[in-house]
Design an enzyme around this catalytic site. Structure first.
Site, PDB file in Angstrom:
ATOM      1  NE  ARG A 123      -4.320  -1.321   0.249  1.00 53.83           N
ATOM      2  CZ  ARG A 123      -4.521  -2.338  -0.587  1.00 53.83           C
ATOM      3  NH1 ARG A 123      -3.637  -2.625  -1.520  1.00 53.83           N
ATOM      4  NH2 ARG A 123      -5.604  -3.074  -0.505  1.00 53.83           N
ATOM      5  CG  HIS A 145      -3.895  -0.386  -6.515  1.00 49.29           C
ATOM      6  ND1 HIS A 145      -4.187   0.218  -5.326  1.00 49.29           N
ATOM      7  CD2 HIS A 145      -3.998  -1.722  -6.270  1.00 49.29           C
ATOM      8  CE1 HIS A 145      -4.452  -0.689  -4.405  1.00 49.29           C
ATOM      9  NE2 HIS A 145      -4.336  -1.882  -4.962  1.00 49.29           N
TER      10      HIS A 145
END
Ligand code: NDP
Ligand code: OXD
Length: 310
Positions: free
Chosen positions: A225, A273
């Site tokens: 993340r 992502h």
């Protein structure tokens, strides 16, 4: 009557989820139709729901996260008290992540960014190739995805070490545990693979102190993340050559804002992502199996512990 699952997915893939769930006798309802179905919804499959939304479902019994990470479900009013949350754990998601990690480690190991620059300048300059077994990949977060990536890198003959909260047994991989062993792990790590979940304990963990403990010229690959990394510290380490290059799939702010220095940094590779994506065709059965277990009163698999954060 079939069970009803409310779906709020990433990308626009409701019809795919609907088709897959139908095969398991589960009726999927799109998120936007929540109001008409709130009484009948027992299950919800969600990615980044709005605060308060899940609490408006009076008969909700289980929440499934579209992603492996559940940080999108942490926050005031997101998950009603007492409702279990199941993480996404399935072979195709794991395989996708293994591909992303192996690809990026190999790309750096084989100096591809350097050869791409040479080609752009019509430079013919062979460099001596190092052996994989002489180099160490260190996986921060030796969980489902980290362990699979570690095993794949071992098969390619890299020396592989991992760091986690509790000790792990992955064949041929040395397991380092907790804050006390983080330093020794970092000192050995030339390819730092970040696959930690985002929690209170891991927020900002990849900072100046951590980066300075890597061997000079190490590579950083972040598929965990964005907020695990302090951007200004990583950028400084890149500019100083402490970190030779970085492959970043996740960011503090997504989409990555146009003013981010990462966009134009010569030593940074960006992906939006997509290191690994949950596919309805391969993932619906994981949800359906757990719904079947729930119907039979059996324990759910891959439960997240939101108090711990993952
Ligand atoms: P797991 O929960 O299986 O693994 C997490 C690992 O991190 C475990 O080894 C855990 O240790 C370790 N860990 C957690 N907190 C700490 C801590 N404070 N100190 C040391 N170790 C810690 O998760 P997954 O492997 O399934 O997924 C990892 C993350 O990958 C997800 O949370 C998500 O953020 C990210 N992800 C990103 C994707 C992308 O496309 N970019 C796709 C899918 C996931 P222990 O087991 O000992 O508790
Ligand atoms: C995940 C993700 O957590 O896609 O699965 O980031």
């Amino acid at each position: 009557m079939s069970d009803v699952i409310l779906v709020k997915s990433d990308f626009d893939r409701f019809s795919e989820w609907e088709d897959e769930f139908r095969k398991h006798d589960i009726q999927a309802i799109p998120w936007d139709d929540m109001a008409q179905h709130c009484e009948t919804v027992k299950y919800a499959l969600v990615w980044q729901p709005e605060p308060g939304a899940l609490a408006s479902l009076p008969n909700l019994e289980v929440i499934f996260s579209v992603g492996a990470g559940v940080d999108h479900l942490k926050g005031e009013g997101l998950v009603p008290a007492g409702i279990p949350v199941v993480r996404m754990v399935e072979d195709s998601l794991t395989a996708g992540m293994v591909e992303y990690i192996v690809y990026n480690v190999l790309r750096f190991h084989r100096e591809m960014p350097v050869y791409e620059r040479d080609q752009a300048n019509q430079i013919w300059k062979p460099r001596v190739q190092q052996s994989a077994w002489g180099r160490t990949a260190g996986i921060l977060g030796l969980g489902v995805l980290g362990s699979a990536a570690a095993a794949a890198l071992r098969r390619l003959k890299f020396n592989v070490i991992g760091w986690s909260r509790t000790e792990k047994q992955v064949r041929g991989v040395t397991s380092y545990v907790g804050q006390n062993q983080l330093g020794i792990f970092l000192q050995k790590t030339e390819f730092l693979v970040i696959l930690l979940p985002l929690t209170d304990a891991t927020h900002g963990i990849v900072n100046q102190t951590l980066l300075q403990q890597l061997p000079r010229g190490a590579f950083v690959i972040n598929a965990g993340r964005g907020p695990l990394v302090r951007d200004q510290d990583l950028l400084a380490a890149l500019d100083q050559g402490q970190v030779a290059a970085a492959a970043l799939d996740v960011f503090n702010q997504e989409p990555l804002p146009p003013q981010s220095p990462y966009w134009k940094h010569p030593a940074v590779t960006i992906t939006p992502h997509v290191a690994s994506i949950t596919l309805p065709v391969t993932s619906a059965h994981h949800v359906a199996d757990n719904i079947q277990r729930h119907r039979e009163g059996k324990p759910l698999t891959h439960l997240a512990d939101l108090s711990r954060g993952y």
